[in-house]
Enzyme design. Structure first.
Site, PDB file in Angstrom:
ATOM      1  N   GLU A   1     -21.176  20.873   0.604  1.00  0.00           N
ATOM      2  CA  GLU A   1     -21.231  19.467   0.987  1.00  0.00           C
ATOM      3  C   GLU A   1     -22.376  18.759   0.252  1.00  0.00           C
ATOM      4  O   GLU A   1     -22.217  17.624  -0.217  1.00  0.00           O
ATOM      5  CB  GLU A   1     -21.387  19.366   2.516  1.00  0.00           C
ATOM      6  CG  GLU A   1     -21.454  17.966   3.079  1.00  0.00           C
ATOM      7  CD  GLU A   1     -20.198  17.113   2.821  1.00  0.00           C
ATOM      8  OE1 GLU A   1     -19.176  17.628   2.361  1.00  0.00           O
ATOM      9  OE2 GLU A   1     -20.300  15.903   3.079  1.00  0.00           O
TER      10      GLU A   1
ATOM     11  N   HIS B   1     -22.425  37.375 -10.362  1.00  0.00           N
ATOM     12  CA  HIS B   1     -21.125  37.748 -10.926  1.00  0.00           C
ATOM     13  C   HIS B   1     -20.714  36.793 -12.047  1.00  0.00           C
ATOM     14  O   HIS B   1     -19.543  36.747 -12.417  1.00  0.00           O
ATOM     15  CB  HIS B   1     -20.067  37.788  -9.811  1.00  0.00           C
ATOM     16  CG  HIS B   1     -20.390  38.814  -8.771  1.00  0.00           C
ATOM     17  ND1 HIS B   1     -20.284  40.167  -9.000  1.00  0.00           N
ATOM     18  CD2 HIS B   1     -20.882  38.691  -7.507  1.00  0.00           C
ATOM     19  CE1 HIS B   1     -20.671  40.829  -7.924  1.00  0.00           C
ATOM     20  NE2 HIS B   1     -21.038  39.945  -7.010  1.00  0.00           N
TER      21      HIS B   1
ATOM     22  N   ASN C   1       0.874  -1.170   0.000  1.00  0.00           N
ATOM     23  CA  ASN C   1       0.000   0.000   0.000  1.00  0.00           C
ATOM     24  C   ASN C   1       0.910   1.219   0.000  1.00  0.00           C
ATOM     25  O   ASN C   1       1.860   1.268   0.774  1.00  0.00           O
ATOM     26  CB  ASN C   1      -0.877  -0.025   1.263  1.00  0.00           C
ATOM     27  CG  ASN C   1      -1.658   1.259   1.447  1.00  0.00           C
ATOM     28  OD1 ASN C   1      -2.001   1.927   0.471  1.00  0.00           O
ATOM     29  ND2 ASN C   1      -1.946   1.607   2.687  1.00  0.00           N
ATOM     30  N   GLY C   2       0.628   2.193  -0.890  1.00  0.00           N
ATOM     31  CA  GLY C   2       1.465   3.393  -0.941  1.00  0.00           C
ATOM     32  C   GLY C   2       2.085   3.535  -2.315  1.00  0.00           C
ATOM     33  O   GLY C   2       1.612   2.952  -3.286  1.00  0.00           O
TER      34      GLY C   2
ATOM     35  N   LYS D   1     -21.859  15.624  -2.350  1.00  0.00           N
ATOM     36  CA  LYS D   1     -22.550  14.342  -2.179  1.00  0.00           C
ATOM     37  C   LYS D   1     -23.248  13.963  -3.479  1.00  0.00           C
ATOM     38  O   LYS D   1     -23.203  12.806  -3.905  1.00  0.00           O
ATOM     39  CB  LYS D   1     -23.589  14.428  -1.036  1.00  0.00           C
ATOM     40  CG  LYS D   1     -22.978  14.497   0.339  1.00  0.00           C
ATOM     41  CD  LYS D   1     -22.422  13.148   0.762  1.00  0.00           C
ATOM     42  CE  LYS D   1     -21.236  13.212   1.680  1.00  0.00           C
ATOM     43  NZ  LYS D   1     -20.002  13.763   1.287  1.00  0.00           N
TER      44      LYS D   1
END
Ligand code: M6R
Length: 618
Positions: A491, A514, A108-109, A495
């Site tokens: 948020e 604007h 992992n990584g 979602k």
């Protein structure tokens, strides 16, 4: 970003590996694979699959056809992948072999110097069969052990050779009961059960089997056998492992009777908020954050706060800013971690940096935190994962107590972050003596009332589902809010984008004129946060501007607010609450709205396409 598991000494090691991988799947689901040593044949059995949304299921089917008695009680490793280097195909699925299939590796990584290492290895005759960075590890170990060096010493030498972030586990056909592991930055946990030992990238995969858990430290190597394990540092010197305390039950990590993790987690929000607030403030207006281990005297010197995060945690940070400015009465700024970490940081003295991350592992946030800390300012990590990277990096840690969040889209952790940021802003206000006694009591009362209001909001979910049903076919959504309503809009839009794959733009409502207002036309859906606040009239004027251009407007309003309801096309009613606390309540209908639309469009809400729960790449 990937999930790693290792088991040695168990009878049905292969099926246990797959079971544990199902608890790690949220870390990546592009492919899955296992490898187990076969004692008698002296070889490694490997199964891998890269099936869109069904790799593990595929492996379970294949394992059912295999004779697993050949590798009982042996060492095995498993992996669930979120692709970074190389397409999500079976050849790129872990575990990876060396040239002779004697060594299998999961990782992992990212190995940053893998191009150079691979080209050197190729020049020395190694043949690669995948496009991954991981495969270099198997070939390096092959070379290191060729001249009789032990696997343990070979793995120790990787700490010098490899650059980047990694957690890795490997097995060798000649050592059928041993798993070797190493880590730098990416986490790895070791567990001891009765007659077996396990390791994993996440405690969620181990708690069902054992609570006797230990953390593998940065730049350490582990040699794991059925009867125990040893830990070594970069020089190969034996170290004492650090135990980990875990409060989660395995039931908490299961779906608990809901159709999916996301609906389970949405419905756990009252508990998540209640637990997060618990014991941190009281009715008389006192706050208690002793666990922070930063005393009030140090906090009283803070003159500015800088909040840094990504995604939903960034939206939480925006709410935190309002609370800090309103209650502690000091300036607060918010930065996106991936931007902040690459700007020359000029953080003023007496600034408090707060890094917010559900996982505590997000690479960008981690590095932003690390850089801020190197400037000598006070830092706090706010995370949901005990012992996570960021919790170890910061001067102080505050945990949201939301329990494990499996759904890729953050819900209960986001609400827990909002609540905890409000507790922290309130605590800071106390340290700075910025509020009167009556103000403190009133704010503490508002925060402590949040779990009840969350419960009342969740009870209205049927109404939110019904509204959402009417909009599942639309493709252009605009989310508007002002002040505390803007992070709610952001948020809500995130979602909808991540779950329903629908375009959703969020703007501060006053910004529409604007430019973006030119996009509004009949068929545009505008979702507006119009809960009562000092800016309610202004937001309603913005609603009029949208309606005048043909938009259909859905508004998040206070319950029984008939005046607001009469000005829009559809409403999502929520309990009334003070403005600073309103995001904790206002975001819930938008989570449910996005969930419903995603379900109506036939999407897997727990595992949205192209996303992973923990983003450990840039
Ligand atoms: O673990 P973190 O809070 O650091 O994660 C940050 C973002 O990756 C995360 O919030 C992401 O945006 C979620 N998918 C949002 O639902």
């Amino acid at each position: 970003m990937c999930g790693i598991i290792g088991i040695t000494g168990a009878q049905s090691v292969a099926s246990q590996l797959l079971e544990a991988l199902s608890l790690l799947e949220y870390r990546g689901y592009d492919s899955a694979g296992i490898a187990v040593v076969e004692k008698e044949s002296g070889s490694i059995f490997r199964l891998r699959a890269a099936e869109q949304g069904g790799s593990l299921h595929h492996l379970i089917g294949s394992l059912g056809k295999a004779d697993t008695s050949r590798f009982e009680y042996c060492a095995g490793i498993g992996h669930t992948r979120w692709a970074t280097h190389g397409a999500p195909t079976t050849v790129n699925a872990h575990p990876h072999f060396d040239c002779g299939s004697s060594i299998a590796v999961v990782h992992n990584g990212i190995i940053e110097n893998h191009h150079q290492l691979a080209s050197d290895l190729r020049a020395r005759g190694h043949v690669f069969s995948s496009e991954t960075d991981t495969e270099v590890i198997a070939h390096l170990l092959e070379e290191e052990t060729a001249d009789g060096r032990t696997m343990k010493d070979a793995v120790v030498s990787l700490l010098t050779t490899l650059r980047g972030a990694f957690a890795l586990a490997c097995i060798h056909k000649d050592f059928p009961e041993t798993i070797y592991a190493a880590r730098r930055t990416s986490p790895l946990v070791i567990g001891m059960a009765d007659s077996s030992c396990l390791l994993a990238s996440d405690v969620a995969a181990l708690v069902e089997t054992t609570r006797n858990l230990f953390e593998l430290g940065d730049d350490q190597v582990a040699e794991v056998t059925p009867i125990g394990f040893k830990v070594y540092d970069q020089l190969g010197v034996e170290m004492t492992p650090k135990p980990i305390k875990v409060g989660w039950s395995i039931e908490a990590a299961r779906k608990g009777g809901f159709a999916d993790y996301m609906s389970k987690e949405i419905n756990e929000q009252q508990v998540a908020v209640a637990e997060t607030i618990l014991g941190r403030l009281n009715e008389s207006g006192d706050s208690e954050l002793e666990e922070l281990e930063i005393d009030e005297a140090s906090l009283s010197k803070v003159e500015k706060v800088l909040l840094v995060a990504c995604g939903s945690s960034y939206h939480a940070a925006l709410v935190g800013r309002h609370a800090i400015e309103a209650w502690a009465k000091i300036p607060a700024e918010v930065d996106i971690a991936s931007e902040m970490r690459y700007r020359p940081m000029r953080i003023q003295e007496n600034t408090l940096v707060i890094a917010i991350s559900q996982s505590g592992e997000t690479t960008d946030t981690y590095h932003a935190l690390k850089q801020a800390r190197s400037q000598g300012v006070l830092t706090i990590a706010m995370t949901n994962v005990v012992g996570s990277l960021m919790s170890r990096e910061a001067d102080g840690v505050l945990y949201t107590r939301a329990g494990p969040e499996i759904g890729v889209a953050s819900t209960k952790c986001h609400l827990a972050q909002l609540s905890l940021l409000e507790c922290l802003a309130f605590h800071l206000a106390g340290a700075k003596s910025a509020l009167s006694g009556s103000e403190k009591a009133a704010i503490a009362g508002d925060i402590m009332n949040l779990p009840k209001l969350v419960e009342k909001t969740l009870a209205r979910q049927d109404q939110y589902h019904k509204v959402a049903e009417r909009y599942s076919e639309f493709r252009d959504f605009y989310y508007l809010g002002r002040r505390s309503g803007f992070p709610i809009a952001l948020e809500g839009a995130l979602k909808l984008k991540e779950l329903a794959y629908v375009r959703a733009e969020a703007y501060p409502a006053g910004e529409m004129k604007h430019g973006p207002i030119s996009l509004i036309e009949p068929g545009s859906i505008v979702v507006v946060v119009a809960k009562r606040s000092s800016l309610w009239e202004k937001i309603m004027a913005n609603v009029e501007e949208m309606k005048a251009r043909g938009a259909t407007v859905i508004a998040v309003i206070d319950e029984d607010d008939e005046e607001s309801a009469s000005l829009v096309d559809d409403v999502l009613e929520t309990p009334a609450v003070t403005e600073i606390c309103s995001p904790v309540i206002g975001v819930i209908p938008l989570q449910t709205f996005a969930y419903s639309i995603a379900k109506a469009r036939g999407h897997d809400v727990d595992r949205p396409r192209n996303l992973a729960k923990v983003v450990t790449v840039e």
